[in-house]
Design a protein around this motif. Structure first.
Motif, short mmCIF file in Angstrom:
data_model
loop_
_atom_site.label_atom_id
_atom_site.label_comp_id
_atom_site.label_asym_id
_atom_site.label_seq_id
_atom_site.Cartn_x
_atom_site.Cartn_y
_atom_site.Cartn_z
N GLY A 1 0.78 -1.64 -0.31
CA GLY A 1 0.00 -0.45 -0.24
C GLY A 1 0.95 1.23 0.23
O GLY A 1 2.06 1.21 0.24
N PRO A 2 0.32 2.16 -0.61
CA PRO A 2 -1.27 2.49 -0.99
C PRO A 2 -1.56 1.56 -1.78
O PRO A 2 -0.81 2.50 -2.37
CB PRO A 2 -1.38 4.26 -0.57
N GLU B 1 -4.77 0.07 1.83
CA GLU B 1 -3.81 -0.12 2.24
C GLU B 1 -3.88 -2.03 0.77
O GLU B 1 -3.22 -2.36 0.71
CB GLU B 1 -3.71 -1.37 3.66
#
Length: 372
Positions: free
Chosen positions: A19-20, A107
């Protein structure tokens, strides 16, 4: 997506994302005069929504760039984009475009719309055949491989000047030459099936030629042939053929999902322990690596907990603590559960609206939980 697990390259790309992540699903149809203008407005809306959800500017720029890189389609179409810090991980066609765009910055990748409406499958072949040979295109994810098979049989048309006495011999000779060409095509199709474990073969061409070709195929190959009854070698893989292929992908996903759900109902009825529902039971099965198929219903805003390893999930802090895991992250269940399922090679199937699952999730297990 008939089976995300069986199409392992896609699963590997999804699991490699850190992530992001931006997950964007939208209608990219280019079948109206104002399509370009509409997609331009959508592009700005997507960027604004990602920014409001806290996505970094570099990620937003990657999404915008990806939306512009692929040529617009000339028919009704949907698109799935999953983009991480290292670029585009998923850029796939959706058989059914979403009514409204789905835009997430989170995430973990959000794959539910891809499972429900994606065209991802194992490899399949589109064969456009005539009396001379065939054009073959193998589709495997975003990759394609094309070749042309030309038989050695000639002539394949009766001579217009053939007299009455010679007509029968001429017809017989032409039919044998056509069969020779179709045998060459059949041998190539069989090799493709054996080398690539094709999910199915879409066969396009004149009725009689298609029938002759199928008769030359071994049963194990003929059983995988789909004949939509559209197109010809002259027109190639045109819009009509592409629509038929999309319908076949959709039909196969529906059949697969229906079989899984029938199996789930049967296991529930038997009380075998091989069908579970609810966040607590499903996360336990995922930790035990016993989930064969994750059944995704309406999880809404349900959440689960995780530590550093995002594939080890719990429905409450106490459960994770019992395994020596400090629950440091709260994740959306509809993102985390499919991600954890992919990590253990499980299949993903979307439940119909009428199937009421506790917490909106269920699973078919490889083995029943050990009671103790």
């Amino acid at each position: 997506m008939t089976s995300a697990a069986t199409y392992s390259p896609l699963a590997h790309r999804l699991l490699a994302i850190r992530g992001p992540v931006a997950s964007v699903y939208y209608d990219d149809s280019h079948d109206t005069q104002d399509a370009a203008e509409r997609l331009g407005v959508l592009e700005r809306d997507v960027a604004r929504e990602l920014e409001q959800q806290g996505a970094p500017q570099a990620l937003i720029a990657s999404v915008t760039r990806a939306m512009n890189e692929r040529p617009a389609t000339e028919h009704r179409s949907g698109r799935a984009l999953i983009v991480g810090p290292d670029g585009v991980a998923v850029d796939e066609h959706l058989v059914v475009p979403p009514v409204t765009p789905v835009i997430r910055a989170s995430e973990l990748p959000y794959v539910v719309p891809l499972v429900e409406n994606g065209s991802v499958s194992g490899p399949y072949l589109v064969v456009v055949v005539d009396q001379v040979g065939a054009d073959l295109t193998r589709y495997q994810g975003k990759s394609t491989f094309s070749e042309t098979v030309v038989g050695e049989g000639f002539p394949v048309h009766k001579a217009a000047s053939a007299g009455l006495n010679a007509w029968g011999d001429s017809q017989h000779r032409v039919e044998e030459e056509v069969r020779k060409n179709l045998r060459a095509v059949a041998e190539r199709l069989t090799a493709e099936m054996d080398d690539h474990s094709l999910d199915f073969i879409v066969l396009i061409g004149q009725d009689r030629v298609r029938a002759e070709l199928v008769s030359e195929l071994p049963h194990r190959v003929a059983d995988r042939v789909v004949q939509p009854g559209v197109g010809s070698r002259q027109t190639g893989v045109d819009r009509v053929v592409r629509v038929s292929v999309a319908q076949e992908l959709n039909n196969r996903r529906s059949i697969h999902s229906r079989r899984i759900l029938e199996q789930y109902d049967a296991e529930v009825g038997r009380g075998s322990g091989l069908a579970v529902a609810g966040l607590a039971a499903v996360t336990a099965a995922l930790r035990d690596r016993s989930v064969a198929t994750l059944i995704i219903g309406q999880m809404h805003d349900e959440t689960v907990l995780a530590g550093d390893d995002l594939t080890l999930l719990g429905s409450d802090p106490e459960t994770l603590s019992d395994f020596g895991i400090a629950p440091t992250q709260t994740l959306r269940a509809d993102e985390a559960l499919p991600y954890a399922a992919l990590a253990i090679g499980a299949d993903l199937v979307c439940a119909p609206d009428h199937l009421r699952l506790t917490d909106g999730v269920g699973a078919l297990l490889r083995h029943a939980p050990i009671q103790g």
